[in-house]
Design a protein around this motif. Structure first.
Motif, short mmCIF file in Angstrom:
data_model
loop_
_atom_site.label_atom_id
_atom_site.label_comp_id
_atom_site.label_asym_id
_atom_site.label_seq_id
_atom_site.Cartn_x
_atom_site.Cartn_y
_atom_site.Cartn_z
N ALA A 1 95.60 25.72 10.95
CA ALA A 1 94.92 25.09 9.56
C ALA A 1 95.93 24.39 8.81
O ALA A 1 96.51 24.63 7.93
CB ALA A 1 94.44 26.42 8.87
N LEU A 2 95.92 23.15 9.62
CA LEU A 2 97.10 22.11 8.94
C LEU A 2 96.47 21.66 7.53
O LEU A 2 97.35 21.44 6.62
CB LEU A 2 97.51 21.04 9.88
CG LEU A 2 98.20 21.51 11.22
CD1 LEU A 2 98.27 20.24 12.02
CD2 LEU A 2 99.39 22.26 10.93
N ASP A 3 95.22 21.38 7.60
CA ASP A 3 94.66 20.86 6.27
C ASP A 3 94.59 21.92 5.10
O ASP A 3 95.18 21.55 4.15
CB ASP A 3 93.14 20.30 6.38
CG ASP A 3 93.23 19.32 7.38
OD1 ASP A 3 94.12 18.49 7.66
OD2 ASP A 3 92.01 19.05 8.01
N SER A 4 94.41 22.95 5.63
CA SER A 4 94.42 24.33 4.55
C SER A 4 95.97 24.39 4.04
O SER A 4 96.24 24.62 2.86
CB SER A 4 93.98 25.34 5.21
OG SER A 4 92.73 25.50 5.42
N TYR A 5 96.85 24.08 5.22
CA TYR A 5 98.33 24.38 4.69
C TYR A 5 98.86 23.36 3.67
O TYR A 5 99.44 23.55 2.75
CB TYR A 5 99.20 24.70 5.88
CG TYR A 5 100.73 24.87 5.86
CD1 TYR A 5 101.07 26.03 5.28
CD2 TYR A 5 101.60 23.58 5.62
CE1 TYR A 5 102.51 26.40 5.12
CE2 TYR A 5 102.94 23.88 5.42
CZ TYR A 5 103.58 25.05 5.13
OH TYR A 5 104.82 25.25 4.96
N ALA A 6 98.38 22.20 4.04
CA ALA A 6 98.62 21.02 3.12
C ALA A 6 98.24 21.06 1.82
O ALA A 6 98.98 20.96 0.87
CB ALA A 6 98.41 19.66 3.91
N ALA A 7 96.84 21.57 1.87
CA ALA A 7 96.26 21.82 0.39
C ALA A 7 97.04 23.10 -0.48
O ALA A 7 97.12 22.76 -1.67
CB ALA A 7 94.84 22.09 0.56
N ALA A 8 97.45 23.94 0.23
CA ALA A 8 98.31 24.88 -0.34
C ALA A 8 99.49 24.46 -0.93
O ALA A 8 100.03 24.75 -2.05
CB ALA A 8 98.22 26.12 0.66
N GLN A 9 100.20 23.75 -0.13
CA GLN A 9 101.38 23.04 -0.70
C GLN A 9 101.35 22.30 -1.61
O GLN A 9 102.03 22.06 -2.63
CB GLN A 9 102.09 22.39 0.75
CG GLN A 9 102.59 23.05 1.72
CD GLN A 9 103.77 24.05 1.26
OE1 GLN A 9 103.70 25.06 1.15
NE2 GLN A 9 104.99 23.40 1.29
N ARG A 10 100.20 21.41 -1.79
CA ARG A 10 99.90 20.50 -2.70
C ARG A 10 99.68 21.31 -4.02
O ARG A 10 100.32 21.02 -5.28
CB ARG A 10 98.89 19.74 -2.68
CG ARG A 10 98.44 18.99 -3.53
CD ARG A 10 96.96 18.34 -3.26
NE ARG A 10 96.44 17.23 -4.37
CZ ARG A 10 95.62 18.00 -5.36
NH1 ARG A 10 95.19 19.48 -5.03
NH2 ARG A 10 94.98 17.59 -6.45
N LEU A 11 98.89 22.35 -3.95
CA LEU A 11 98.53 23.22 -5.06
C LEU A 11 99.77 24.17 -5.53
O LEU A 11 99.90 24.23 -6.90
CB LEU A 11 97.51 24.10 -4.77
CG LEU A 11 97.09 25.19 -5.90
CD1 LEU A 11 96.43 24.40 -6.92
CD2 LEU A 11 95.96 26.24 -5.31
N GLY A 12 100.83 24.37 -4.64
CA GLY A 12 101.85 25.28 -4.98
C GLY A 12 102.66 24.06 -5.92
O GLY A 12 103.47 24.62 -6.72
N GLU A 13 102.76 22.82 -5.54
CA GLU A 13 103.83 21.89 -6.18
C GLU A 13 103.16 21.69 -7.61
O GLU A 13 104.02 21.79 -8.47
CB GLU A 13 103.67 20.79 -5.52
CG GLU A 13 104.58 20.54 -4.49
CD GLU A 13 106.05 20.95 -4.49
OE1 GLU A 13 106.66 20.20 -5.28
OE2 GLU A 13 106.85 21.81 -3.85
N LEU A 14 101.86 21.57 -8.06
CA LEU A 14 101.17 21.53 -9.21
C LEU A 14 101.48 22.77 -9.83
O LEU A 14 101.73 22.71 -11.22
CB LEU A 14 99.82 21.21 -9.16
CG LEU A 14 99.47 19.97 -8.55
CD1 LEU A 14 97.92 20.04 -8.24
CD2 LEU A 14 99.72 19.16 -9.26
N GLN B 1 101.98 33.35 -3.94
CA GLN B 1 100.77 33.48 -3.35
C GLN B 1 100.03 32.10 -3.18
O GLN B 1 99.29 32.00 -1.99
CB GLN B 1 99.72 34.39 -4.34
CG GLN B 1 100.18 35.94 -4.39
CD GLN B 1 99.37 36.35 -5.59
OE1 GLN B 1 98.54 35.92 -6.08
NE2 GLN B 1 99.95 37.70 -5.76
N SER B 2 100.17 31.20 -3.96
CA SER B 2 99.77 29.78 -3.87
C SER B 2 100.12 29.28 -2.40
O SER B 2 99.49 28.29 -1.93
CB SER B 2 99.83 28.99 -4.87
OG SER B 2 101.10 28.60 -5.19
N GLU B 3 101.34 29.60 -2.00
CA GLU B 3 101.95 28.89 -0.85
C GLU B 3 101.37 29.37 0.57
O GLU B 3 101.46 28.62 1.60
CB GLU B 3 103.55 29.06 -0.77
CG GLU B 3 104.35 28.33 -2.17
CD GLU B 3 105.48 28.64 -1.94
OE1 GLU B 3 106.24 29.29 -1.18
OE2 GLU B 3 106.42 27.90 -2.76
#
Length: 321
Positions: free
Chosen positions: A273-286, A262-264
């Motif tokens: 929404a590239l910024d939102s996608y990048a934020a989702a990827q960052r949160l997914g890694e954490l 879900q986080s991805e």
């Protein structure tokens, strides 16, 4: 005349007493052999320990570091860009606590059922007076090589009315044939028939002999079986994925998997929404690193206390006394 010459005249056949011998000095190769061997052995062990511990340590520091720093290779010994956002996201989900409780329940119940059935079954198969024990053992061995497949197992679980219940998680794999073989070998090699015959002469029946004599002698085996099934039941998620449809009954492993998925996709609201996608990827890694830490810590706390019994059980079940 010396004392040695006097002894030779009095008792010519007696062994002549000699003075203390001067110990031979070890050569430089002999003196250097032990330190070199010790240095090599210690060095090898240190490398093995580092190879085992560092990945675990890296997961911990990566779970509190910025993913960009990890991708750039800047995280080695200390976290960079310290953040607890991954853990905050994980524990803010109420399903995490419920999944943790479900995993504890499935692990405790499943381990108890497996250990009890394996101990009873292995002891019965170790008794030479059990009629047809070779045929029964052959039936168990056949299941190691011939499997009905996932569809057949699912149909059996469905027809028994166990779908979406705890029994679909703990019963299908309760008895592992390999563990049954280990337990049977332990009983055959460490519980002699003479001991049972002596107990029978004292008036003990089979149940009393098993509970009062066999089980106290089998503590290493019991701890071995507990450790094996604790790890297996705690890490299991595939059976829950197949047999459970109610998310409230999901174990921790399956809940964390769903949180990661879900986080991805949560922040990716659209194709632009590239910024939102990048934020989702960052949160997914954490979340990914945090999930590994959370799911591993309970085993790291419990298993060291059982390490001694695990080694004893593995050796006693494999070496004939």
């Amino acid at each position: 005349m010396t004392l040695t010459q006097t002894q030779a005249l009095i008792a010519p056949d007696a062994p002549v007493a000699r003075g203390p011998r001067t110990p031979r000095r070890a050569s430089w190769r002999e003196r250097a052999a032990d330190p070199i061997f010790n240095a090599i052995a210690i060095g090898t062990l240190l490398v093995a320990i580092a190879a085992i511990l560092y990945p675990m340590y890296f997961i911990v520091i990566a779970s509190v570091s910025e993913p960009a720093e990890i991708l750039n290779g800047n995280v080695w010994l200390w976290p960079k860009g310290f953040t607890l956002e991954g853990y905050t996201r994980i524990f803010s989900d109420p399903t995490i606590v419920r999944g943790f409780a479900n995993s504890v329940l499935y692990t405790v119940v499943g381990t108890a059922i497996s250990v009890v059935t394996i101990l009873f079954g292995a002891y019965a198969l170790s008794r030479r007076d059990l009629f047809g024990r070779r045929v029964l053992m052959l039936v168990f061995l056949i299941t190691m090589f011939i499997d009905g497949g996932l569809i057949a197992r699912y149909l059996v679980v469905r027809d028994l009315g166990m779908l979406d219940t705890i029994w679909a998680i703990v019963l299908p794999g309760a008895v592992g044939v390999w563990n049954l073989i280990i337990a049977r070998a332990f009983f055959e090699n460490n519980v002699p028939n003479e001991l049972r015959e002596a107990a029978q002469l004292d008036g003990a029946d089979d149940f009393r002999f098993f509970f009062t004599i066999v089980l106290p002698l089998s503590k290493p085996l019991i701890f071995l079986m507990i450790m094996i099934h604790l790890v297996a039941n705690w890490n299991a998620f595939f059976d829950a994925l197949i047999y459970l449809s109610d998310e409230a009954k999901y174990p921790l492993q399956l809940v964390l998997r769903n949180v990661l998925i879900q986080s991805e996709v949560t922040a990716a609201g659209g194709s632009g929404a590239l910024d939102s996608y990048a934020a989702a990827q960052r949160l997914g890694e954490l979340i990914k690193y945090g999930m590994i830490v959370i799911s591993t810590v309970p085993l790291l706390i419990v298993l060291p206390f059982m390490q001694k019994h695990f080694a004893q059980g593995a050796l006693l079940g494999a070496v004939k006394s």
